[in-house]
Design an enzyme around this catalytic site. Sequence first.
Site, PDB file in Angstrom:
ATOM      1  CE  LYS A   1      18.611 -70.736  70.507  1.00 12.43           C
ATOM      2  NZ  LYS A   1      17.479 -70.497  69.577  1.00 12.43           N
TER       3      LYS A   1
ATOM      4  CD  GLN B   1      14.568 -72.538  68.331  1.00 12.21           C
ATOM      5  OE1 GLN B   1      15.108 -72.065  69.326  1.00 12.21           O
ATOM      6  NE2 GLN B   1      15.176 -72.573  67.155  1.00 12.21           N
TER       7      GLN B   1
ATOM      8  CG  ASP C   1      15.583 -64.675  68.768  1.00  7.85           C
ATOM      9  OD1 ASP C   1      16.811 -64.890  68.856  1.00  7.85           O
ATOM     10  OD2 ASP C   1      14.753 -65.584  68.598  1.00  7.85           O
TER      11      ASP C   1
END
Lengths: 291, 291
Positions: free
Chosen positions: A54, A98, A121
């Site tokens: 990422k 994460q 997200d």
Amino acid sequence: MTATLIDGTAIAADVRQSIAARVAELSAATGRKPGLATVLVGEDPASQAYVRMKGKNCLEVGMESFSYKLPADSTQEEVEGLVRDLNANPAVNGILVQLPLPKHLDEEAILGAISLEKDVDGFHPVNIGRLVMKGRKPLFIPCTPKGCMVLLERSGVKLEGANAVVLGRSNIVGMPVAALLLHANATVTTCHSRSKDLRAICSEADVLVAAVGRAGMVRGDWIKPGAVVIDVGVNRVDDASRKSGYRLVGDVNFDEAVEVAGMITPVPGGVGPMTIAMLLQNTLDAFERTV
Amino acid sequence: MTATLIDGTAIAADVRQSIAARVAELSAATGRKPGLATVLVGEDPASQAYVRMKGKNCLEVGMESFSYKLPADSTQEEVEGLVRDLNANPAVNGILVQLPLPKHLDEEAILGAISLEKDVDGFHPVNIGRLVMKGRKPLFIPCTPKGCMVLLERSGVKLEGANAVVLGRSNIVGMPVAALLLHANATVTTCHSRSKDLRAICSEADVLVAAVGRAGMVRGDWIKPGAVVIDVGVNRVDDASRKSGYRLVGDVNFDEAVEVAGMITPVPGGVGPMTIAMLLQNTLDAFERTV
């Protein structure tokens, strides 16, 4: 019959190129860059690889990447404290924690602590609530489901009135992708481990999204001839012929499915690259709201 | 074959009786009563009737009822101001803003202004987000979908692995009831006005929930023999033989369906009474969290 491949790698590259162009434009105009902060708690190798990728992708499109690593035994307060600092940091437009987090941490509280405006997200309950409600707009759509929808759209798949079947009901993929397919006016069936006769249910699908995490579970005879198959699964299977000792396969038995489906995403090279591209898109959108 | 009737009136009476007993117990212990505030904006006769009935039901189970009526031309700020006052009022445990609101008002902002702890309708996006996510718990489940689930449960309907079809995808019924059926491990299909061949989809259902608002749309041959039919629709049809000039019917053609289904809810007397009973239950739950 041999299915047309939906080339996620190429589509994602195209999306990233548009993002890079827009980032360059905005950076020239404002002297600032979109910034994504990743938060990794612990040492899980797969999570480390995801976070690294990422960060790398951010830099490639001209964004800033801020990488935070906390020890596996971090307290709830330490992780939430970092999230609050990032909420307050104007150089950070998107915050990605994460998953999975170590078991002792309260994932719901940590994700809920992320500022709505930086929830790239899309997992904040307010964003999910708005996503599933008719007539509401979430600030961000979760990356993998959004990537699936872009693949369908760019492949010219007609969703209105189509029978869409979603195999799997996770918060991260199954549930939000079902909501998006419904908003696109498909008839949507969600099936899962407790469903009876998955084969029969899947074989009615004009569009089948497999997101269940079981290697090759969807066999050729589960697929309606000509159907569009989106394979979200990423599963490791042993492969002595590879240096790594494994290879990645989807939830769909590709060799069988490709003979029956009309279109299909490969694994790797299908949904995977789209997830990161959508994360970059969400980060860009977050930045655009601040300029 | 003639279906067993699911008697919502009787089940709701039983639920209200349990609520009344618990309210009496808590009131004796605390010297306080649960309180529900209703907010009605404008003069819509159906909304006035609903609000009146909710107030009456509160009193019957020993709760306090606070009824607020605002003129149809109230400003956004006036309605939100009232909601904030009610949020701050400790005698009010639940706040119900009667929908629909006049067109000039921003429904999303008003519902979002209700304190999560008092959102007894369960329509706040955080409650909806938590409702649809696996492993999360909303503070309140919307009343009509919750009422449908209680009817199924009290009727001993096995949902695990069942094919459930939800006809309609509204924020108030279709979407949340689909989420609840999925959590109960049914395979869930949502269909709607853009679906192709609704008859064929519905006729696969072991459990059919009709929530589409079209009188008698679901015909007998849409129903799988022995299926459980939950009819959420409440539609007025002309009836010269009634003093009012109309009668209420559901989305299901009852006379046809009763010959095919295994169990069915009548209209009226099915889901309707459960909605208010669940509102009282949510208000009691809100009160219990404060004692």
